[in-house]
Design an enzyme around this catalytic site. Structure first.
Site, PDB file in Angstrom:
ATOM      1  N   HIS A  49      -3.787   1.012   7.976  1.00 40.28           N
ATOM      2  CA  HIS A  49      -2.429   1.560   7.895  1.00 40.28           C
ATOM      3  C   HIS A  49      -2.392   2.776   6.962  1.00 40.28           C
ATOM      4  O   HIS A  49      -1.829   3.825   7.305  1.00 40.28           O
ATOM      5  CB  HIS A  49      -1.471   0.461   7.401  1.00 40.28           C
ATOM      6  CG  HIS A  49      -0.048   0.895   7.219  1.00 40.28           C
ATOM      7  ND1 HIS A  49       0.984   0.412   8.005  1.00 40.28           N
ATOM      8  CD2 HIS A  49       0.531   1.767   6.353  1.00 40.28           C
ATOM      9  CE1 HIS A  49       2.129   0.982   7.616  1.00 40.28           C
ATOM     10  NE2 HIS A  49       1.879   1.807   6.615  1.00 40.28           N
ATOM     11  N   GLU A  50      -3.017   2.638   5.785  1.00 40.02           N
ATOM     12  CA  GLU A  50      -2.960   3.727   4.801  1.00 40.02           C
ATOM     13  C   GLU A  50      -3.821   4.916   5.229  1.00 40.02           C
ATOM     14  O   GLU A  50      -3.429   6.067   5.042  1.00 40.02           O
ATOM     15  CB  GLU A  50      -3.367   3.228   3.408  1.00 40.02           C
ATOM     16  CG  GLU A  50      -2.505   2.107   2.847  1.00 40.02           C
ATOM     17  CD  GLU A  50      -1.005   2.335   2.941  1.00 40.02           C
ATOM     18  OE1 GLU A  50      -0.554   3.493   2.897  1.00 40.02           O
ATOM     19  OE2 GLU A  50      -0.275   1.334   3.086  1.00 40.02           O
ATOM     20  N   CYS A 101       6.477  -0.598   6.572  1.00 40.11           N
ATOM     21  CA  CYS A 101       6.013   0.581   5.823  1.00 40.11           C
ATOM     22  C   CYS A 101       7.138   1.040   4.911  1.00 40.11           C
ATOM     23  O   CYS A 101       8.292   1.069   5.338  1.00 40.11           O
ATOM     24  CB  CYS A 101       5.649   1.685   6.815  1.00 40.11           C
ATOM     25  SG  CYS A 101       5.140   3.227   6.048  1.00 40.11           S
ATOM     26  N   LEU A 102       6.802   1.414   3.681  1.00 38.12           N
ATOM     27  CA  LEU A 102       7.837   1.873   2.743  1.00 38.12           C
ATOM     28  C   LEU A 102       8.541   3.136   3.241  1.00 38.12           C
ATOM     29  O   LEU A 102       9.665   3.408   2.838  1.00 38.12           O
ATOM     30  CB  LEU A 102       7.236   2.127   1.356  1.00 38.12           C
ATOM     31  CG  LEU A 102       6.714   0.891   0.610  1.00 38.12           C
ATOM     32  CD1 LEU A 102       6.104   1.288  -0.727  1.00 38.12           C
ATOM     33  CD2 LEU A 102       7.816  -0.138   0.406  1.00 38.12           C
ATOM     34  N   GLN A 154       3.105   9.952   1.471  1.00 34.40           N
ATOM     35  CA  GLN A 154       4.403   9.252   1.408  1.00 34.40           C
ATOM     36  C   GLN A 154       5.225   9.650   0.187  1.00 34.40           C
ATOM     37  O   GLN A 154       6.426   9.381   0.142  1.00 34.40           O
ATOM     38  CB  GLN A 154       4.199   7.736   1.397  1.00 34.40           C
ATOM     39  CG  GLN A 154       3.685   7.193   2.715  1.00 34.40           C
ATOM     40  CD  GLN A 154       3.547   5.689   2.651  1.00 34.40           C
ATOM     41  OE1 GLN A 154       2.530   5.188   2.226  1.00 34.40           O
ATOM     42  NE2 GLN A 154       4.589   4.969   3.040  1.00 34.40           N
ATOM     43  N   HIS A 186      -1.979   7.053   7.577  1.00 34.42           N
ATOM     44  CA  HIS A 186      -1.037   7.978   6.925  1.00 34.42           C
ATOM     45  C   HIS A 186      -1.707   9.314   6.587  1.00 34.42           C
ATOM     46  O   HIS A 186      -1.076  10.372   6.669  1.00 34.42           O
ATOM     47  CB  HIS A 186      -0.506   7.378   5.618  1.00 34.42           C
ATOM     48  CG  HIS A 186       0.702   6.502   5.771  1.00 34.42           C
ATOM     49  ND1 HIS A 186       1.902   6.962   6.285  1.00 34.42           N
ATOM     50  CD2 HIS A 186       0.918   5.214   5.453  1.00 34.42           C
ATOM     51  CE1 HIS A 186       2.794   5.974   6.270  1.00 34.42           C
ATOM     52  NE2 HIS A 186       2.223   4.896   5.780  1.00 34.42           N
ATOM     53  N   GLY A 208       0.834  -1.189   0.000  1.00 35.16           N
ATOM     54  CA  GLY A 208       0.000   0.000   0.000  1.00 35.16           C
ATOM     55  C   GLY A 208       0.873   1.246   0.000  1.00 35.16           C
ATOM     56  O   GLY A 208       2.067   1.174   0.318  1.00 35.16           O
TER      57      GLY A 208
HETATM   58 NI    NI Z   1       3.016   3.032   5.416  1.00 35.15          NI
END
Ligand code: NI
Length: 160
Positions: free
Chosen positions: A132-133, A90-91, A51, A136, A46
């Site tokens: 999670h997204e 997480c990226l 991000q 963000h 995701g």
């Molecule tokens: Ni993330």
């Protein structure tokens, strides 16, 4: 366009609240395409627009063999039920992993890339990814939620 630079670690944009998208046009669809490309390039499940440095309420998710691939604009967590303790990464925090608590079942509404209202009922991994997204978009990152004793830091050499 294509692959965008991912904001990482203590970049303060990750802590800001993203704004609702008012107009869904080709520019938004191009941004979604870039988000998808960037997520796939780095094997993410995701990605949220902040991000890549854009404070708009847009997320993309791809569970590959385990589920769907889609974009969601202005997502709202309507219902959350139960809990699951799950491993997460997480990226934006490529070396950090840990266990977090997420709802087991969620209902999320939002708009697709053509502005059509969408309702997603999800459990398990998809529920986790959606939460999670959406976090963000509210400036919340998973490292704040890592359960005591489960934090794992992996150095880049160990990773691959
Ligand atoms: Ni993330």
């Amino acid at each position: 366009m294509g692959i965008r630079n991912i904001r990482k670690d203590d970049d303060e944009i990750l802590r800001k609240r993203s704004k609702e998208v008012d107009i869904i046009d080709d520019k938004v669809r191009e941004l979604i395409k870039d988000m998808m490309d960037t997520m796939h390039k780095f094997d993410g499940l995701g990605l949220a627009a902040p991000q890549i440095g854009i404070l708009k309420r847009i997320i993309v998710i791809d569970l590959y063999d385990d589920g769907p691939c889609f974009a969601l604009i202005n997502p709202v967590l309507e219902k959350a039920k139960g809990k699951q303790i799950v491993g997460e990464g997480c990226l934006s925090f490529p070396t950090t992993f840990g266990q977090v608590e997420r709802p087991e079942e969620v209902v999320v509404t939002g708009l697709d890339e053509y502005g059509k209202k969408t309702t997603i009922k999800a459990t398990g991994l998809l529920a986790q990814a959606l939460c999670h997204e959406i976090d963000h978009l509210n400036g919340i990152v998973f490292i704040d939620k890592i359960l005591p004793g489960t934090l794992e830091i992996v150095t880049p050499e160990e990773k691959k």
